[in-house]
Write an enzyme that holds these catalytic residues in place. Structure first.
Site, PDB file in Angstrom:
ATOM      1  N   ARG A 107       0.876  -1.189   0.000  1.00 41.57           N
ATOM      2  CA  ARG A 107       0.000   0.000   0.000  1.00 41.57           C
ATOM      3  C   ARG A 107       0.901   1.223   0.000  1.00 41.57           C
ATOM      4  O   ARG A 107       1.673   1.425   0.943  1.00 41.57           O
ATOM      5  CB  ARG A 107      -0.920  -0.006   1.230  1.00 41.57           C
ATOM      6  CG  ARG A 107      -1.656   1.302   1.409  1.00 41.57           C
ATOM      7  CD  ARG A 107      -2.821   1.232   2.370  1.00 41.57           C
ATOM      8  NE  ARG A 107      -3.937   0.511   1.793  1.00 41.57           N
ATOM      9  CZ  ARG A 107      -5.185   0.580   2.251  1.00 41.57           C
ATOM     10  NH1 ARG A 107      -5.470   1.328   3.304  1.00 41.57           N
ATOM     11  NH2 ARG A 107      -6.145  -0.103   1.667  1.00 41.57           N
ATOM     12  N   HIS A 134      -6.873   0.383  -6.875  1.00 35.33           N
ATOM     13  CA  HIS A 134      -7.168  -0.431  -5.685  1.00 35.33           C
ATOM     14  C   HIS A 134      -7.777  -1.752  -6.166  1.00 35.33           C
ATOM     15  O   HIS A 134      -8.972  -2.011  -5.994  1.00 35.33           O
ATOM     16  CB  HIS A 134      -8.128   0.329  -4.767  1.00 35.33           C
ATOM     17  CG  HIS A 134      -8.157  -0.172  -3.355  1.00 35.33           C
ATOM     18  ND1 HIS A 134      -7.400  -1.234  -2.914  1.00 35.33           N
ATOM     19  CD2 HIS A 134      -8.871   0.242  -2.267  1.00 35.33           C
ATOM     20  CE1 HIS A 134      -7.643  -1.437  -1.615  1.00 35.33           C
ATOM     21  NE2 HIS A 134      -8.533  -0.564  -1.205  1.00 35.33           N
ATOM     22  N   GLN A 137      -9.829  -4.196  -3.826  1.00 33.67           N
ATOM     23  CA  GLN A 137     -11.166  -3.676  -3.535  1.00 33.67           C
ATOM     24  C   GLN A 137     -12.118  -4.016  -4.685  1.00 33.67           C
ATOM     25  O   GLN A 137     -13.244  -4.471  -4.468  1.00 33.67           O
ATOM     26  CB  GLN A 137     -11.087  -2.154  -3.342  1.00 33.67           C
ATOM     27  CG  GLN A 137     -12.395  -1.512  -2.953  1.00 33.67           C
ATOM     28  CD  GLN A 137     -12.857  -1.924  -1.565  1.00 33.67           C
ATOM     29  OE1 GLN A 137     -12.108  -1.834  -0.609  1.00 33.67           O
ATOM     30  NE2 GLN A 137     -14.076  -2.401  -1.461  1.00 33.67           N
ATOM     31  N   ASP A 228     -17.344   7.019  -2.537  1.00 28.70           N
ATOM     32  CA  ASP A 228     -16.134   6.907  -1.710  1.00 28.70           C
ATOM     33  C   ASP A 228     -15.910   8.285  -1.073  1.00 28.70           C
ATOM     34  O   ASP A 228     -16.553   9.274  -1.482  1.00 28.70           O
ATOM     35  CB  ASP A 228     -14.951   6.499  -2.610  1.00 28.70           C
ATOM     36  CG  ASP A 228     -13.647   6.240  -1.852  1.00 28.70           C
ATOM     37  OD1 ASP A 228     -13.674   6.172  -0.605  1.00 28.70           O
ATOM     38  OD2 ASP A 228     -12.591   6.125  -2.512  1.00 28.70           O
ATOM     39  N   CYS A 267     -16.392   1.483  -0.361  1.00 28.99           N
ATOM     40  CA  CYS A 267     -15.230   0.675   0.021  1.00 28.99           C
ATOM     41  C   CYS A 267     -14.948   0.760   1.519  1.00 28.99           C
ATOM     42  O   CYS A 267     -14.289  -0.103   2.065  1.00 28.99           O
ATOM     43  CB  CYS A 267     -14.020   1.121  -0.781  1.00 28.99           C
ATOM     44  SG  CYS A 267     -13.662   2.883  -0.578  1.00 28.99           S
ATOM     45  N   ARG A 295     -13.462  -8.772   0.858  1.00 26.75           N
ATOM     46  CA  ARG A 295     -12.044  -8.467   0.635  1.00 26.75           C
ATOM     47  C   ARG A 295     -11.217  -9.716   0.917  1.00 26.75           C
ATOM     48  O   ARG A 295     -10.306 -10.063   0.172  1.00 26.75           O
ATOM     49  CB  ARG A 295     -11.580  -7.319   1.549  1.00 26.75           C
ATOM     50  CG  ARG A 295     -12.130  -5.955   1.204  1.00 26.75           C
ATOM     51  CD  ARG A 295     -11.596  -5.470  -0.133  1.00 26.75           C
ATOM     52  NE  ARG A 295     -10.135  -5.453  -0.148  1.00 26.75           N
ATOM     53  CZ  ARG A 295      -9.394  -4.457   0.345  1.00 26.75           C
ATOM     54  NH1 ARG A 295      -9.959  -3.384   0.861  1.00 26.75           N
ATOM     55  NH2 ARG A 295      -8.067  -4.517   0.297  1.00 26.75           N
TER      56      ARG A 295
HETATM   57  N1   CP Z   1     -11.326  -0.287   1.797  1.00 26.06           N
HETATM   58  C1   CP Z   1     -10.083  -0.314   2.314  1.00 26.06           C
HETATM   59  O1   CP Z   1      -9.091  -0.508   1.610  1.00 26.06           O
HETATM   60  O2   CP Z   1     -10.045  -0.134   3.670  1.00 26.06           O
HETATM   61  P1   CP Z   1      -8.715   0.038   4.563  1.00 26.06           P
HETATM   62  O3   CP Z   1      -8.133   1.381   4.219  1.00 26.06           O
HETATM   63  O4   CP Z   1      -9.237  -0.034   5.972  1.00 26.06           O
HETATM   64  O5   CP Z   1      -7.781  -1.067   4.240  1.00 26.06           O
HETATM   65  N1  NVA Z   2      -9.987   6.527  -2.094  1.00 22.17           N
HETATM   66  C1  NVA Z   2      -9.671   6.161  -0.730  1.00 22.17           C
HETATM   67  C2  NVA Z   2      -9.911   4.703  -0.521  1.00 22.17           C
HETATM   68  C3  NVA Z   2      -9.643   4.210   0.875  1.00 22.17           C
HETATM   69  C4  NVA Z   2      -9.837   2.749   1.024  1.00 22.17           C
HETATM   70  C5  NVA Z   2      -8.227   6.516  -0.438  1.00 22.17           C
HETATM   71  O1  NVA Z   2      -7.349   6.290  -1.273  1.00 22.17           O
HETATM   72  O2  NVA Z   2      -7.954   7.065   0.641  1.00 22.17           O
END
Ligand code: CP
Ligand code: NVA
Length: 319
Positions: A107, A134, A137, A228, A267, A295
């Site tokens: 990440r 992502h 997701q 989102d 998400c 997930r």
């Molecule tokens: N949706 C998602 O990726 O959640 P987190 O940021 O909690 O991993």
């Molecule tokens: N678009 C959001 C998704 C979080 C799971 C972000 O990148 O922060």
């Protein structure tokens, strides 16, 4: 080490191409497979490391539990605790971790960093969220839509930012031949090169894609409404971004334009009262907790597919 590196990385959901449909079917079968899936340990003897430069609840827990369930050892590597980004390059980190691990999830802030890590690793690398994509997701989201198949009557509507979650939702949807209508404020449209990719896939699978700046147009007749947060992780300093989303809240007035059996999707984490109201996210149309649970199942399918492809095929034959 092998001279020939035949690994597949998952930088974006279209990296698995048309196999996505089978990856989702596998995840659904595994979720409901009872003893058969409990006894299936395709990651036995393997270790999967997960690097996080940003916070996470769902991704971290679903990878840790999912890897353990598959018989593997999960290692969570928080960026503050490792040398990456301080005294070690991405390339050196990738090469070293490849000597210990059988797969890496990452990440990160910059998508280019995930690509660089993948290029220098000899084991599969899974993007666990970057500024552009992502994919995990999206796999869970399409799994959730397929699971609710009978009640989904209409296109997938996106209301909000043209962001990482939208990019992979769109790519996954068009791979599976679904129609997508999206509405973003001016200036927050999706990335044009990803749109081009999505349009190319859609022309092959027969999906249609409609974009506008009008949330009502996007949700009219929709079978799924997805939103989102307006300001993603790492974007907090973009001045005025939040204000650009006035009129983009998913509330009872907006969802009244959708098919009555529509699914509400997010998400998570959600900023209640901003992009969505309590009345919508807590309604019987909301499947946000199914998405969160899925997930884990979707990632178990992806991990098996990428890290032990023979076992992935074997499970399909056992079903
Ligand atoms: N949706 C998602 O990726 O959640 P987190 O940021 O909690 O991993
Ligand atoms: N678009 C959001 C998704 C979080 C799971 C972000 O990148 O922060």
């Amino acid at each position: 080490m092998s001279e020939v590196n035949e690994k597949t990385d998952l930088m974006a959901i279209d990296d698995v191409g048309d196999e996505l449909a089978d990856i989702i079917d596998w995840a659904i079968a595994f979720k409901h497979g009872g003893d058969l899936s409990y006894d299936f340990k395709p990651l036995d003897g393997m270790s999967i490391g997960s690097i996080y430069e940003k916070p996470s609840t769902r991704t971290r827990v679903s990878f840790e539990v999912g890897v353990s369930r598959l018989g593997g050892q999960p290692l969570t590597l928080l960026s503050n605790d490792i040398q990456l980004g301080k005294s070690e390059s991405i390339a050196d980190t990738a090469a070293v971790l490849s000597r210990f691990l059988d797969g890496i999830t990452y990440r990160c802030f910059e998508h280019a960093d995930a690509v660089e890590l993948a290029e220098h690793s000899t084991v599969p690398v899974i993007n666990a969220l970057s500024d552009l994509h992502h994919p995990c997701q999206a796999a869970a989201d399409l799994m959730t839509i397929v699971e609710h198949g009978g009640s989904v009557n209409g296109h997938i509507a996106w209301v909000g930012d043209g962001n990482n979650v939208f990019h992979d939702l769109l790519l996954a949807a068009v791979v599976l031949g679904r129609d997508v209508h999206y509405a973003t404020p001016t200036g927050f449209e999706p990335d044009e090169s990803i749109m081009e990719r999505a349009r190319r896939i859609a022309s092959r699978t027969g999906s249609s894609i409609h974009g506008s700046n009008d949330p009502i147009e996007a949700v009219s007749g929709a079978g799924v409404i997805y939103t989102d947060i307006f300001v993603s992780m790492g974007e907090e300093s973009i001045e005025g971004k939040f204000d650009a989303f006035e009129g983009f809240q998913v509330n009872e007035e907006l969802v009244a334009h959708a098919d009555p059996g529509y699914l509400f999707m997010h998400c998570l984490p959600a900023h209640r009262g901003e992009e969505v109201t309590d009345a919508v996210i807590d309604s019987s149309n909301s499947v946000v907790l199914d998405q969160a649970e899925n997930r884990m199942w979707a990632q178990m399918s992806l991990l098996t597919y990428l890290c032990n492809n023979d076992a992935w095929h074997t499970y399909r034959e056992l079903e």
